[in-house]
Design a protein around this motif. Structure first.
Motif, PDB file in Angstrom:
ATOM      1  N   SER A  98       0.696  18.714  31.193  1.00 27.94           N
ATOM      2  CA  SER A  98       0.770  17.698  30.252  1.00 27.94           C
ATOM      3  C   SER A  98      -0.202  17.695  28.763  1.00 27.94           C
ATOM      4  N   THR A  99      -1.491  18.404  29.769  1.00 25.39           N
ATOM      5  CA  THR A  99      -2.774  19.532  28.699  1.00 25.39           C
ATOM      6  C   THR A  99      -1.912  20.471  28.387  1.00 25.39           C
ATOM      7  N   LEU A 100      -1.389  21.222  28.797  1.00 24.99           N
ATOM      8  CA  LEU A 100      -1.109  22.516  28.066  1.00 24.99           C
ATOM      9  C   LEU A 100       0.317  22.040  26.794  1.00 24.99           C
ATOM     10  N   GLU A 101       1.205  20.590  27.479  1.00 24.19           N
ATOM     11  CA  GLU A 101       1.766  20.485  26.328  1.00 24.19           C
ATOM     12  C   GLU A 101       0.970  19.942  24.512  1.00 24.19           C
ATOM     13  N   SER A 102       0.228  19.106  25.211  1.00 26.33           N
ATOM     14  CA  SER A 102      -0.828  18.184  24.498  1.00 26.33           C
ATOM     15  C   SER A 102      -1.921  19.389  23.552  1.00 26.33           C
ATOM     16  N   ALA A 103      -2.128  20.546  24.302  1.00 28.90           N
ATOM     17  CA  ALA A 103      -2.553  21.422  23.075  1.00 28.90           C
ATOM     18  C   ALA A 103      -1.856  22.159  22.327  1.00 28.90           C
ATOM     19  N   LYS A 104      -0.338  22.397  22.729  1.00 25.42           N
ATOM     20  CA  LYS A 104       0.641  22.517  21.844  1.00 25.42           C
ATOM     21  C   LYS A 104       0.892  21.995  20.910  1.00 25.42           C
ATOM     22  N   GLY A 158      -0.925  21.867  17.982  1.00 23.15           N
ATOM     23  CA  GLY A 158      -1.067  22.677  17.071  1.00 23.15           C
ATOM     24  C   GLY A 158      -2.213  24.109  17.451  1.00 23.15           C
ATOM     25  N   LYS A 159      -3.305  23.361  18.476  1.00 27.19           N
ATOM     26  CA  LYS A 159      -4.167  24.900  19.673  1.00 27.19           C
ATOM     27  C   LYS A 159      -3.572  25.741  20.356  1.00 27.19           C
ATOM     28  N   SER A 160      -3.819  26.679  19.870  1.00 27.59           N
ATOM     29  CA  SER A 160      -4.021  27.639  21.119  1.00 27.59           C
ATOM     30  C   SER A 160      -4.189  27.256  22.987  1.00 27.59           C
ATOM     31  N   PRO A 161      -3.108  27.081  23.604  1.00 28.53           N
ATOM     32  CA  PRO A 161      -3.268  26.965  24.884  1.00 28.53           C
ATOM     33  C   PRO A 161      -4.389  27.741  25.978  1.00 28.53           C
ATOM     34  N   ARG A 162      -4.996  28.368  25.151  1.00 34.83           N
ATOM     35  CA  ARG A 162      -5.718  29.226  25.716  1.00 34.83           C
ATOM     36  C   ARG A 162      -7.042  29.363  25.611  1.00 34.83           C
ATOM     37  N   LYS A 163      -7.290  28.253  24.810  1.00 37.52           N
ATOM     38  CA  LYS A 163      -8.716  28.094  24.637  1.00 37.52           C
ATOM     39  C   LYS A 163      -9.222  26.522  24.671  1.00 37.52           C
ATOM     40  N   VAL A 164      -8.611  25.909  26.195  1.00 39.63           N
ATOM     41  CA  VAL A 164      -8.790  24.894  26.472  1.00 39.63           C
ATOM     42  C   VAL A 164      -9.544  25.200  26.966  1.00 39.63           C
ATOM     43  N   ILE A 165     -10.922  24.441  27.174  1.00 35.14           N
ATOM     44  CA  ILE A 165     -11.853  24.150  27.846  1.00 35.14           C
ATOM     45  C   ILE A 165     -12.149  22.356  28.476  1.00 35.14           C
ATOM     46  N   PHE A 166     -11.813  22.917  30.138  1.00 35.00           N
ATOM     47  CA  PHE A 166     -11.713  21.442  31.435  1.00 35.00           C
ATOM     48  C   PHE A 166     -13.272  21.777  30.901  1.00 35.00           C
ATOM     49  N   GLY A 167     -13.712  20.672  30.968  1.00 33.13           N
ATOM     50  CA  GLY A 167     -15.065  20.031  30.842  1.00 33.13           C
ATOM     51  C   GLY A 167     -15.498  19.328  29.601  1.00 33.13           C
TER      52      GLY A 167
END
Length: 478
Positions: A70-76, A79-88
């Motif tokens: 769900s977090t991955l699909e939300s980032a996409k 339009g955000k890079s999924p590799r730049k998601v920071i948990f926390g």
């Protein structure tokens, strides 16, 4: 979705530490699953190997994988890079990186970030398992408790405390959930050293009684100016009535204030549909306008995403309509504004926003928008030389910083389409066989040929001047 927030009270510190350790392992499992999904691993493979790695049962692992996906699909979607998601939390992480705080203030910020990063657990509901297998609500004589599965046949009980003695309705709802075997999801979060539970159940909607059989209310939500435009049509797609609701409160104020007014405006739209006994048509909830650079940097795109909360408002309309038994139809919003401004705004002497709502309503009925005959004649008479002259004029204004470069892109596209039509006998306007051009491309040409000369600096909101061209076919004057 109905969500109940409750603070959990543990009988002793040891039980609380056991649950905190479970939350830490689940959070690590979710982050690990996220990174593996980025690398292309399959859910089935992850579900098979992660229980041993994190010492979690398969149901907890499956929920962690679902949250990661769900977090991955939300980032996409954003339009955000999924590799730049920071948990926390990215904001908290950036503050920690700056090292502008010292001592207790820095430690407090660090603890807050660690809690958001490691203090999570999510458990989905399951009707076949009497509501929820891993985190179950149990009602006893001395209160309502949450039974948390912390290992194989090992459970920790925490008392649910959120002022339910003062709020009997919430207490009764919890008892009803526990006794009726309704599937409910439980999410645990660590905040300021305390563990909170968020218990959610899917609301049962009534049967749909108001459908599109007698017509539709089309909704167009606008970022500038802030308003909702609506258009009522009958079952054949004929315009009956229309209106616009200004929303100045959504342009400023804190998030809670804007959230409150979004619900208020959603109620107004649903009230109109209920009174008129018409279904509602909204645009699909994906935000596809990513700005000129494709990174949501455009002015309109930023307003839609941040201040206007376009997607959130449409979701609220959808939820409230379902509660009232009103059918909600979602349609592709592509070219609704262009078609509305060129075809219906001058024809009915309405604003382009209401005209767009009219197109959305007709699209909800499955109606196709044909280009009027006089517009076809106009386009067939249009020459590339005329567009080249327009392009030259626009290039000058771009140099003077009066226009954006996107106008040149639109003109170049129009020239490209007309060049492809040069070989067509009689230049018949229809989707070109063997090319990528569609009917929408011809609406784009019309916009360039008609709207840009009328108002090159800014798109007009009044298109009554096009009525003679649309209905009588008069053109030729500058």
């Amino acid at each position: 979705m109905i969500v109940i927030q409750a603070k959990l009270i543990f009988p002793n510190q040891e039980d609380k530490q056991i649950v905190l350790d479970l939350m830490r392992r689940w959070s690590s499992c979710m982050r690990f699953a996220y990174n593996r999904l980025l690398e292309g691993e399959k859910r089935a493979d992850l579900k098979r190997k992660l229980p041993q790695v994190f010492n979690l049962n398969s149901r907890y692992v499956d929920d962690a994988i679902m949250k990661a996906r769900s977090t991955l699909e939300s980032a996409k979607e954003l339009g955000k890079s999924p590799r730049k998601v920071i948990f926390g939390g990215k904001k908290l992480f950036r503050k920690l990186q700056k090292h502008h705080l010292n001592g207790k203030a820095y430690e407090k910020l660090k603890v807050k970030w660690q809690e958001k990063r490691k203090g999570n657990l999510y458990s989905r509901g399951d009707k076949s398992k009497k509501g929820n297998l891993n985190t179950r609500i149990e009602v006893r004589k001395n209160g309502t408790f949450l039974r948390i599965n912390v290992g194989e046949r090992k459970y920790v009980y925490a008392k649910i405390e959120a002022g339910y003695k003062k709020n009997k309705k919430r207490g009764e709802l919890l008892q009803e959930i526990a006794e009726s075997n309704i599937p409910y999801s439980v999410e645990l979060k660590l905040k300021n050293g305390s563990i909170y539970a968020y218990i959610a159940i899917e609301e049962q909607y009534p049967e749909i009684k108001i459908t599109k059989e007698k017509g539709i209310i089309g909704i167009d939500v606008n970022a500038y100016p802030d308003n909702i435009s609506w258009a009522e049509v009958d079952e054949k797609g004929n315009l009956i009535s229309y209106g616009s609701i200004p929303m100045p409160e959504l342009a400023s104020g804190n998030s809670d204030k804007r959230e409150y007014f979004r619900w208020q405006y959603a109620h107004e739209i649903v009230k109109i549909a209920k009174e008129k006994r018409k279904a509602i048509v909204i645009e699909k909830l994906d935000i596809k306008n990513k700005g000129e650079k494709g990174d949501f940097s455009g002015k309109k795109s930023r307003r839609i995403r941040h201040n206007f909360s376009y997607k959130s408002l449409l979701k609220k309309i959808k939820i409230l309509a379902k509660k009232e038994g009103i059918e909600v139809i979602e349609v592709n919003p592509s070219y609704t504004s262009i078609i509305g401004m060129l075809k219906y705004a001058p024809q009915y002497m309405i604003t382009k926003d209401i005209a767009a709502a009219y197109v959305i309503a007709r699209r909800g009925l499955g109606r196709e928008e044909k280009i009027p005959d006089n517009y076809i004649k106009f386009l067939n008479a249009l020459t590339i030389d005329e567009l080249e002259e327009l392009k030259e004029h626009v290039e000058k204004t771009v140099r003077n910083k009066q226009l954006k470069k996107k106008h040149l892109k639109e003109i170049n596209k129009a020239i490209e389409i007309l060049q492809s039509l040069e070989s067509e006998p009689g230049r018949v306007l229809k989707p070109l066989d063997g090319t990528s051009f569609s009917a929408y491309d011809f609406w784009r040409v019309l916009k360039v040929a008609v709207v840009t000369p009328l108002s090159p600096e800014k798109v007009k909101r009044d298109f009554s001047v096009l009525k003679e061209l649309l209905i009588q076919g008069k053109w030729g004057d500058p």
